[in-house]
Each structure stands twice: as structure tokens, then as C-alpha cells.
Design a protein around this motif. Structure first.
Motif, short mmCIF file in Angstrom:
data_model
loop_
_atom_site.label_atom_id
_atom_site.label_comp_id
_atom_site.label_asym_id
_atom_site.label_seq_id
_atom_site.Cartn_x
_atom_site.Cartn_y
_atom_site.Cartn_z
N THR A 3 125.80 104.97 29.78
CA THR A 3 123.74 104.49 29.76
C THR A 3 122.93 105.62 29.69
O THR A 3 123.41 106.12 30.44
CB THR A 3 123.37 103.19 29.98
OG1 THR A 3 123.74 103.59 31.55
CG2 THR A 3 124.76 102.27 29.57
N ARG A 9 116.91 109.72 26.29
CA ARG A 9 116.98 108.74 24.98
C ARG A 9 115.56 110.53 23.94
O ARG A 9 116.14 109.97 22.62
CB ARG A 9 116.64 107.67 24.75
CG ARG A 9 118.11 106.80 25.33
CD ARG A 9 117.81 105.24 25.12
NE ARG A 9 117.63 105.06 26.25
CZ ARG A 9 116.67 103.53 26.28
NH1 ARG A 9 116.17 103.14 25.06
NH2 ARG A 9 116.64 103.31 27.33
N PHE A 39 124.43 112.51 27.74
CA PHE A 39 123.97 111.99 26.35
C PHE A 39 123.03 112.68 25.38
O PHE A 39 123.75 113.09 24.96
CB PHE A 39 122.53 111.02 26.88
CG PHE A 39 122.26 110.50 25.61
CD1 PHE A 39 122.97 109.38 24.79
CD2 PHE A 39 121.13 110.71 25.24
CE1 PHE A 39 122.44 108.47 24.00
CE2 PHE A 39 120.41 109.57 24.34
CZ PHE A 39 121.53 108.63 23.67
N HIS A 43 124.74 114.86 22.39
CA HIS A 43 123.70 114.48 21.17
C HIS A 43 123.64 116.19 20.42
O HIS A 43 123.50 116.23 19.13
CB HIS A 43 122.70 113.73 21.02
CG HIS A 43 123.08 112.42 21.15
ND1 HIS A 43 122.38 112.09 19.51
CD2 HIS A 43 122.99 111.17 21.19
CE1 HIS A 43 122.36 110.38 19.11
NE2 HIS A 43 122.88 110.24 20.77
N LYS A 91 119.32 106.69 16.36
CA LYS A 91 120.20 105.99 16.94
C LYS A 91 120.23 107.02 18.69
O LYS A 91 120.14 106.42 19.39
CB LYS A 91 122.01 107.01 17.05
CG LYS A 91 121.86 106.34 15.62
CD LYS A 91 122.55 105.58 15.34
CE LYS A 91 123.24 104.29 14.11
NZ LYS A 91 123.78 103.23 14.51
N SER A 94 118.20 104.99 20.17
CA SER A 94 117.80 103.55 20.79
C SER A 94 119.01 103.68 22.06
O SER A 94 119.80 102.85 22.42
CB SER A 94 118.58 102.31 19.21
OG SER A 94 119.53 103.06 18.44
N GLY A 95 119.25 105.29 22.45
CA GLY A 95 120.63 105.36 23.51
C GLY A 95 122.33 105.02 22.34
O GLY A 95 123.23 104.95 23.49
N GLU A 96 122.60 105.07 21.73
CA GLU A 96 123.20 105.32 20.44
C GLU A 96 124.45 106.55 20.88
O GLU A 96 123.60 106.90 19.65
CB GLU A 96 122.99 104.19 19.22
CG GLU A 96 122.91 102.62 19.23
CD GLU A 96 123.40 102.31 17.94
OE1 GLU A 96 123.20 102.78 16.87
OE2 GLU A 96 122.21 101.20 18.14
N PRO A 97 125.00 106.79 20.01
CA PRO A 97 125.90 107.78 19.92
C PRO A 97 125.96 107.91 18.44
O PRO A 97 125.62 107.23 17.88
CB PRO A 97 127.26 107.66 20.41
CG PRO A 97 127.39 106.36 20.34
CD PRO A 97 126.57 105.94 21.10
N TYR A 98 126.05 109.25 17.56
CA TYR A 98 126.09 109.59 15.86
C TYR A 98 126.88 110.83 16.41
O TYR A 98 126.63 111.88 16.89
CB TYR A 98 124.32 109.59 16.07
CG TYR A 98 123.95 109.67 14.37
CD1 TYR A 98 124.51 109.05 13.65
CD2 TYR A 98 123.86 111.22 14.11
CE1 TYR A 98 124.47 109.31 12.20
CE2 TYR A 98 124.57 111.40 12.14
CZ TYR A 98 124.14 110.09 11.67
OH TYR A 98 124.04 110.74 10.32
N LYS A 99 128.12 110.15 14.70
CA LYS A 99 128.19 111.65 14.66
C LYS A 99 127.70 111.93 13.14
O LYS A 99 127.86 110.77 12.13
CB LYS A 99 130.01 111.40 14.20
CG LYS A 99 130.27 111.07 15.77
CD LYS A 99 132.24 111.42 16.18
CE LYS A 99 132.35 111.16 17.08
NZ LYS A 99 132.10 112.49 17.98
#
Length: 112
Positions: A3, A9, A39, A43, A91, A94-99
Motif C-alpha cells: 500500500t 501516490r 510504489f 511506477h 491509477k 488511487s494507489g493502483e499499479p499500472y502497466k
């Protein structure tokens, strides 16, 4: 991916949005500076992979202008280089991973 704090973020959001304007420089700076944040590292690694891949694609489309397919390719690349970092910024916010799609994985996670 663990997290992420609000600061992480925000850093991810800022990095992706800056990359629209200054390209691979912003993810490179964040990749080198934020080594303590998994995190932001994840990113930044994805953004670096994307921007390096885009440079290769731009070069290839420049060569393909000779056969006229390079022109529509450049239009698509320009749109992708603007739209995909915005999606990645949302992304990250909002704290989400992104590829990133279409990116070659030059930099891989350390645990691989």
C-alpha cells in the motif's frame, strides 16, 4: 505492490503528468531519487520502459514515412504518448499499479 502513502501516490501522479511534458526525464529522476518507495519505483520503472519504447517506435515510424505508413503511425504514437500517462497518473493517484501497453520491459523489478 504494498500500500502506498498519500505522499507516494502524489509523487506517482506528478511523475506521470510531468512525463507528458518532459518525456523520460521525469520518471528517470523519480526512479533515482525515490529508492525508498517501492510504489514510486514501480511506477517510475513502468514509465521509463514506456518512454524508451516510444522513442524506438518514433524512430521506426520516422523511417516508415518513406512508405507513407509512418505518418498515421506518428499520429497514433502522439495520441498514446498523451493519453496513456494520464491513465497511469489516475491509477497512481488511487494507489493502483499500472502497466503501460506496448512497452518493452527494459527495466525489470528487482525480485525477478
Amino acid at each position: 505492490m504494498p500500500t502506498a502513502s498519500q505522499d507516494d501516490r502524489n509523487m506517482g501522479l506528478l511523475m506521470h503528468l510531468l512525463s507528458i511534458v518532459i518525456g523520460f526525464i521525469s520518471p528517470l529522476i523519480f526512479y533515482l531519487i525515490k529508492k525508498d518507495s517501492p510504489f514510486v519505483q514501480a511506477h517510475a520503472r513502468e514509465a521509463l520502459n514506456f518512454h524508451i519504447s516510444m522513442m524506438i517506435y518514433w524512430f521506426a515510424s520516422g523511417i516508415l514515412i518513406i512508405v507513407l505508413i509512418g505518418i498515421p503511425m506518428m499520429l497514433v504514437l502522439g495520441a498514446l504518448q498523451f493519453i496513456l500517462p494520464i491513465i497511469a497518473a489516475v491509477k497512481a493517484s488511487s494507489g493502483e499499479p499500472y502497466k503501460y501497453p506496448l512497452s518493452i520491459r527494459f527495466l525489470k523489478p528487482e525480485n525477478m
